[in-house]
Design an enzyme around this catalytic site. Structure first.
Site, mmCIF file in Angstrom:
data_model
loop_
_atom_site.group_PDB
_atom_site.id
_atom_site.type_symbol
_atom_site.label_atom_id
_atom_site.label_comp_id
_atom_site.label_asym_id
_atom_site.label_seq_id
_atom_site.Cartn_x
_atom_site.Cartn_y
_atom_site.Cartn_z
ATOM 1 N N LYS A 8 -11.695 -19.862 -28.826
ATOM 2 C CA LYS A 8 -12.588 -19.730 -28.229
ATOM 3 C C LYS A 8 -12.544 -20.130 -26.753
ATOM 4 O O LYS A 8 -11.860 -21.102 -26.494
ATOM 5 C CB LYS A 8 -13.965 -20.274 -28.548
ATOM 6 C CG LYS A 8 -14.071 -21.688 -28.805
ATOM 7 C CD LYS A 8 -14.507 -22.428 -27.540
ATOM 8 C CE LYS A 8 -14.659 -24.060 -27.886
ATOM 9 N NZ LYS A 8 -14.727 -24.600 -26.729
ATOM 10 N N ASP B 28 -19.567 -26.877 -32.724
ATOM 11 C CA ASP B 28 -18.740 -25.400 -32.469
ATOM 12 C C ASP B 28 -18.765 -24.557 -33.872
ATOM 13 O O ASP B 28 -18.211 -23.570 -33.658
ATOM 14 C CB ASP B 28 -17.315 -25.630 -31.941
ATOM 15 C CG ASP B 28 -17.684 -26.192 -30.287
ATOM 16 O OD1 ASP B 28 -18.845 -26.524 -29.885
ATOM 17 O OD2 ASP B 28 -16.589 -26.624 -29.697
#
Length: 286
Positions: A12, A137
Site C-alpha cells: 500500500k 493497518d
C-alpha cells in the site's frame, strides 16, 4: 497435507498522512488514504491435518512470538476453534520497514487465506476485527479496498480513485516508527481534512516527512532525486518514497534511471486488491 496454494499480499501507499489529535490512552488519531497496489508479497499456504502451524514470514530477526503471520494463524485457529493447521511461507518483495505495509498485508492475507482453506466461516467484519488486534493497518488489507481511514486506522471508508501508476524508491534504510511518534517535533494537531478536499488535490502532506528527511540523509536524497520528476512523497513513516504518474510507461522510464544505492519498483494503484479478487472468486469462499 494439502497442496500449496499462493495468496497475494499487496503493498500500500499512504497518499497523505495527518495526525489530528491523541486519545486519552496516548494513541494518535490519524487521517490517511490507503492506496492498494497490484504488486507485493505472496503468502504460500499448505493445510495440515495435525493442528500444527509452522513456518512464518521468514523475516530475519523476527521471533515466532513477534511474527505477524504466525500470530494471525494462531489467532484465527483459536477464534474459529479449528483443529486444522498450516505450513506458511512468504515470498518477500515488499521492503521490510519501508512504510508499504508488508508485515500487515502478510498477516491479513494469512487470515483471509486460512479462513477460506480451513472453512472457518468468519465474515469479513470478524476478520477485520481480528486484524486490528495485530496492527492498525491490517483491516484495510483484509477488506481489500483502497480507502479513506481515520481514528487509529480502524474507521475505513472505501474510496474509488483515478487510475494511476507509481514509482516507488527504496532508500535501503530503516526508520524507527516508535521514535518518530515520540518525537516532540511531530505535528499532532493538524486540521482535519475531508474526502472532498483530498479528491480535489488539496491534501498530499505527510506529518512524518519533515522529521524523516531531517534524520535520514538517504531518504532526503531519494526524495530529492525523485522530486526531479514530480511531487515525491513519503509513504507511512518511511523509508520508501513514491511518485504518481499517469501511465505505467512513464513510471518505468523514471524507475530505469534510479541511481544506486536506491532500488526502484513500479506498481499500479487498484481500488480492489488482488487478495480480495482471489478471495471473492475462490470456490471455497472468502
Amino acid at each position: 497435507m494439502s497442496a500449496w496454494s499462493v495468496w497475494p499480499a499487496p503493498a500500500k501507499l499512504n497518499l497523505f498522512l495527518r495526525i489530528v489529535g491523541r486519545r486519552a490512552d496516548g494513541y494518535h488519531l490519524l487521517q490517511t488514504v490507503f492506496r492498494l497496489l497490484d504488486w507485493g508479497d505472496d503468502v504460500r499456504v499448505r493445510v495440515r491435518d495435525d493442528g500444527q502451524i509452522t513456518g512464518g514470514s521468514g523475516v530475519e530477526g523476527v521471533s515466532p512470538e513477534q511474527d505477524l503471520v504466525l500470530r494471525a494463524a494462531h489467532m484465527l485457529q483459536q477464534r474459529a476453534g479449528c483443529t486444522l493447521g498450516a505450513d506458511l511461507a512468504v515470498d518477500k518483495r515488499i521492503p521490510v520497514g519501508g512504510g508499504l505495509g508488508g508485515g500487515s498485508s502478510d498477516a491479513a492475507t494469512t487470515l483471509v487465506a486460512l479462513n477460506a482453506l480451513w472453512r472457518a466461516g468468519l465474515d469479513i467484519d470478524e476478520l477485520a476485527d481480528l486484524g486490528l488486534r495485530l496492527g492498525a493497518d491490517v483491516p484495510v488489507f483484509v477488506r481489500g479496498r483502497s480507502a479513506w481511514a481515520e481514528g487509529v486506522g480502524e474507521r475505513i471508508e472505501p474510496l474509488s480513485l483515478p487510475a494511476a501508476s507509481y514509482v516507488i524508491v527504496d532508500p535501503g534504510v530503516h526508520v524507527s516508527t516508535q521514535a518518530l511518534f515520540q518525537s516532540p517535533e511531530l505535528t499532532r494537531n493538524a486540521p482535519e481534512a475531508t474526502i472532498s478536499s483530498f479528491l480535489e488535490g488539496h491534501v498530499t502532506d505527510n506529518a512524518f516527512a519533515p522529521l524523516v528527511r531531517a534524520r535520514h540523509v538517504r531518504i532526503d536524497d531519494a526524495m530529492t532525486w525523485l522530486g526531479q520528476y514530480g511531487a515525491a512523497r513519503l509513504s507511512g513513516t518511511g523509508a520508501c518514497v513514491f511518485l504518481e504518474t499517469e501511465t505505467r510507461e512513464a513510471s518505468e522510464r523514471i524507475a530505469a534511471r534510479c541511481p544506486e544505492p536506491f532500488r526502484a519498483f513500479v506498481a499500479g494503484g487498484v481500488d480492489t486488491s488482488p487478495l480480495r479478487t482471489k478471495a471473492d472468486s475462490s470456490s471455497i469462499g472468502a
